[in-house]
Design a protein around this motif. Sequence first.
Motif, mmCIF file in Angstrom:
data_model
loop_
_atom_site.group_PDB
_atom_site.id
_atom_site.type_symbol
_atom_site.label_atom_id
_atom_site.label_comp_id
_atom_site.label_asym_id
_atom_site.label_seq_id
_atom_site.Cartn_x
_atom_site.Cartn_y
_atom_site.Cartn_z
ATOM 1 N N ARG A 268 0.818 -1.223 0.000
ATOM 2 C CA ARG A 268 0.000 0.000 0.000
ATOM 3 C C ARG A 268 0.847 1.266 0.000
ATOM 4 N NH1 ARG A 268 -1.238 1.743 5.398
ATOM 5 N NH2 ARG A 268 -0.369 0.404 7.014
ATOM 6 N N GLY A 269 2.088 1.152 -0.494
ATOM 7 C CA GLY A 269 2.911 2.338 -0.677
ATOM 8 C C GLY A 269 3.641 2.823 0.548
ATOM 9 N N VAL A 270 3.615 2.047 1.642
ATOM 10 C CA VAL A 270 4.252 2.500 2.875
ATOM 11 C C VAL A 270 5.758 2.632 2.708
ATOM 12 C CG1 VAL A 270 4.724 1.906 5.286
ATOM 13 C CG2 VAL A 270 2.427 1.636 4.369
ATOM 14 N N GLY A 271 6.367 1.713 1.953
ATOM 15 C CA GLY A 271 7.821 1.761 1.777
ATOM 16 C C GLY A 271 8.282 3.083 1.185
ATOM 17 N N THR A 272 7.653 3.505 0.106
ATOM 18 C CA THR A 272 8.011 4.781 -0.518
ATOM 19 C C THR A 272 7.783 5.942 0.435
ATOM 20 O OG1 THR A 272 7.611 4.025 -2.784
ATOM 21 C CG2 THR A 272 7.389 6.380 -2.363
ATOM 22 N N THR A 273 6.654 5.915 1.137
ATOM 23 C CA THR A 273 6.338 6.987 2.097
ATOM 24 C C THR A 273 7.416 7.111 3.155
ATOM 25 O OG1 THR A 273 3.960 6.739 1.758
ATOM 26 C CG2 THR A 273 4.660 7.745 3.824
ATOM 27 N N LEU A 274 7.848 5.969 3.699
ATOM 28 C CA LEU A 274 8.841 6.006 4.771
ATOM 29 C C LEU A 274 10.234 6.329 4.252
ATOM 30 C CD1 LEU A 274 7.643 3.120 7.099
ATOM 31 C CD2 LEU A 274 6.994 5.540 7.056
ATOM 32 N N LEU A 275 10.566 5.899 3.044
ATOM 33 C CA LEU A 275 11.846 6.288 2.454
ATOM 34 C C LEU A 275 11.935 7.809 2.352
ATOM 35 C CD1 LEU A 275 12.368 3.730 -0.450
ATOM 36 C CD2 LEU A 275 13.925 4.125 1.467
ATOM 37 N N ARG A 276 10.864 8.416 1.901
ATOM 38 C CA ARG A 276 10.846 9.874 1.792
ATOM 39 C C ARG A 276 10.968 10.509 3.178
ATOM 40 N NH1 ARG A 276 6.203 10.251 -0.281
ATOM 41 N NH2 ARG A 276 6.874 10.041 -2.440
ATOM 42 N N ALA A 277 10.236 9.966 4.154
ATOM 43 C CA ALA A 277 10.253 10.532 5.503
ATOM 44 C C ALA A 277 11.626 10.415 6.141
ATOM 45 C CB ALA A 277 9.208 9.834 6.377
ATOM 46 N N VAL A 278 12.274 9.256 5.995
ATOM 47 C CA VAL A 278 13.587 9.063 6.626
ATOM 48 C C VAL A 278 14.638 9.928 5.945
ATOM 49 C CG1 VAL A 278 15.428 7.396 7.048
ATOM 50 C CG2 VAL A 278 13.063 6.802 7.573
ATOM 51 N N ALA A 279 14.589 10.026 4.629
ATOM 52 C CA ALA A 279 15.533 10.915 3.941
ATOM 53 C C ALA A 279 15.365 12.348 4.428
ATOM 54 C CB ALA A 279 15.331 10.833 2.428
ATOM 55 N N ASP A 280 14.120 12.779 4.614
ATOM 56 C CA ASP A 280 13.875 14.133 5.120
ATOM 57 C C ASP A 280 14.384 14.288 6.554
ATOM 58 O OD1 ASP A 280 12.718 14.823 2.734
ATOM 59 O OD2 ASP A 280 10.644 14.717 3.464
ATOM 60 N N LEU A 281 14.182 13.257 7.394
ATOM 61 C CA LEU A 281 14.681 13.318 8.771
ATOM 62 C C LEU A 281 16.200 13.454 8.794
ATOM 63 C CD1 LEU A 281 12.458 10.621 10.536
ATOM 64 C CD2 LEU A 281 12.513 13.072 11.052
ATOM 65 N N VAL A 282 16.869 12.688 7.942
ATOM 66 C CA VAL A 282 18.333 12.767 7.885
ATOM 67 C C VAL A 282 18.774 14.178 7.502
ATOM 68 C CG1 VAL A 282 20.370 11.985 6.600
ATOM 69 C CG2 VAL A 282 18.705 10.305 7.434
ATOM 70 N N LEU A 283 18.188 14.716 6.444
ATOM 71 C CA LEU A 283 18.600 16.036 5.968
ATOM 72 C C LEU A 283 18.221 17.144 6.956
ATOM 73 C CD1 LEU A 283 17.662 15.593 2.206
ATOM 74 C CD2 LEU A 283 19.969 15.631 3.189
ATOM 75 N N ASP A 284 17.093 16.993 7.623
ATOM 76 C CA ASP A 284 16.656 18.008 8.576
ATOM 77 C C ASP A 284 17.497 18.016 9.849
ATOM 78 O OD1 ASP A 284 14.669 18.863 6.893
ATOM 79 O OD2 ASP A 284 13.058 17.768 7.902
ATOM 80 N N ASN A 285 18.012 16.837 10.240
ATOM 81 C CA ASN A 285 18.688 16.713 11.537
ATOM 82 C C ASN A 285 20.202 16.583 11.438
ATOM 83 O OD1 ASN A 285 16.438 16.430 13.732
ATOM 84 N ND2 ASN A 285 15.729 15.238 11.986
ATOM 85 N N LEU A 286 20.718 16.445 10.224
ATOM 86 C CA LEU A 286 22.167 16.393 10.015
ATOM 87 C C LEU A 286 22.529 17.512 9.036
ATOM 88 C CD1 LEU A 286 22.674 12.523 9.641
ATOM 89 C CD2 LEU A 286 22.996 13.916 11.697
ATOM 90 N N PRO A 287 22.691 18.728 9.511
ATOM 91 C CA PRO A 287 22.859 19.875 8.608
ATOM 92 C C PRO A 287 24.082 19.800 7.718
ATOM 93 C CG PRO A 287 23.256 20.501 10.908
ATOM 94 C CD PRO A 287 22.649 19.135 10.930
ATOM 95 N N ARG A 288 25.087 19.015 8.119
ATOM 96 C CA ARG A 288 26.280 18.910 7.262
ATOM 97 C C ARG A 288 26.127 17.851 6.172
ATOM 98 N NH1 ARG A 288 30.724 18.527 11.923
ATOM 99 N NH2 ARG A 288 29.002 17.333 12.807
ATOM 100 N N CYS A 289 25.084 17.077 6.253
ATOM 101 C CA CYS A 289 24.826 16.063 5.223
ATOM 102 C C CYS A 289 24.162 16.725 4.025
ATOM 103 C CB CYS A 289 23.933 14.963 5.789
ATOM 104 S SG CYS A 289 23.331 13.801 4.540
#
Length: 253
Positions: free
Chosen positions: A183-204
């Motif tokens: 039901r598309g959860v994998g894509t949804t969570l991939l997007r969410a985790v990528a955003d979490l990484v970029l939001d919380n690791l400013p040097r990444c």
Amino acid sequence: MPPADAPAEPDAAPEEQGSGPGDRETPAAHAGTEDTLDLKLTEELLALISADRNKAARRRDPAGELLGDPATWPGATTEAGVFHLVPVVLERDLAVLSRWMNDPAVAAFWELAGPESVTANHLRPQLEGDGRSLPCLGVLDGTPMSYWEIYRADLDPLARHYPARLHDTGIHLLVGGVGNRGRGVGTTLLRAVADLVLDNLPRCGRVVAEPDLRNTPSVSAFLSAGFRFSAEVDLPDKRAALMIRDRTYRDHL
């Protein structure tokens, strides 16, 4: 660099199965209700886990130079529910993770089937290491349903196979909750985790992944989550599609 590989998720594919040590957005066919009820997390427990992991992270990486501590990252509100990354606690999580790893669909790609000691031996170097690779449960609306590894790709053997940049951060995952497939959860969570990484690791500046090139559902899931196909790379265990999510893309959404 992580194990072998797993299918991911196109629109009508069998199930999200992914990007992991080989390709790990893999479903666990035998992971049913019994895998999650005993792991239901309350906000109080999340806070306790966060405090404990903060102490451990400061001991390993006092300046926060590597990945910091995902337990301190806020939850992500997604169309599938509220999602948190919760650092693995071996004593609490080993049974369910080993159960997921012993599902044939997962074992074919992660290559961690066997007694609990096999999964434990995969987790301990990360849990006891310097913080360059962090194993986490993916908790959706309070229920653990996926496994993630957030790692410094520029400090990983993967960096020998592509033009890595300082602070590149990689992700591996598997979806273990049987009710979260198709039901598309994998894509949804991939997007969410990528955003979490970029939001919380400013040097990444980039989030990277390396699904097996033959795993078109996994590659499709990454593309749908805002990653771009960068190159084909020959890794020791597979020919991979190097997938990259750029901060510039995130900042211009």
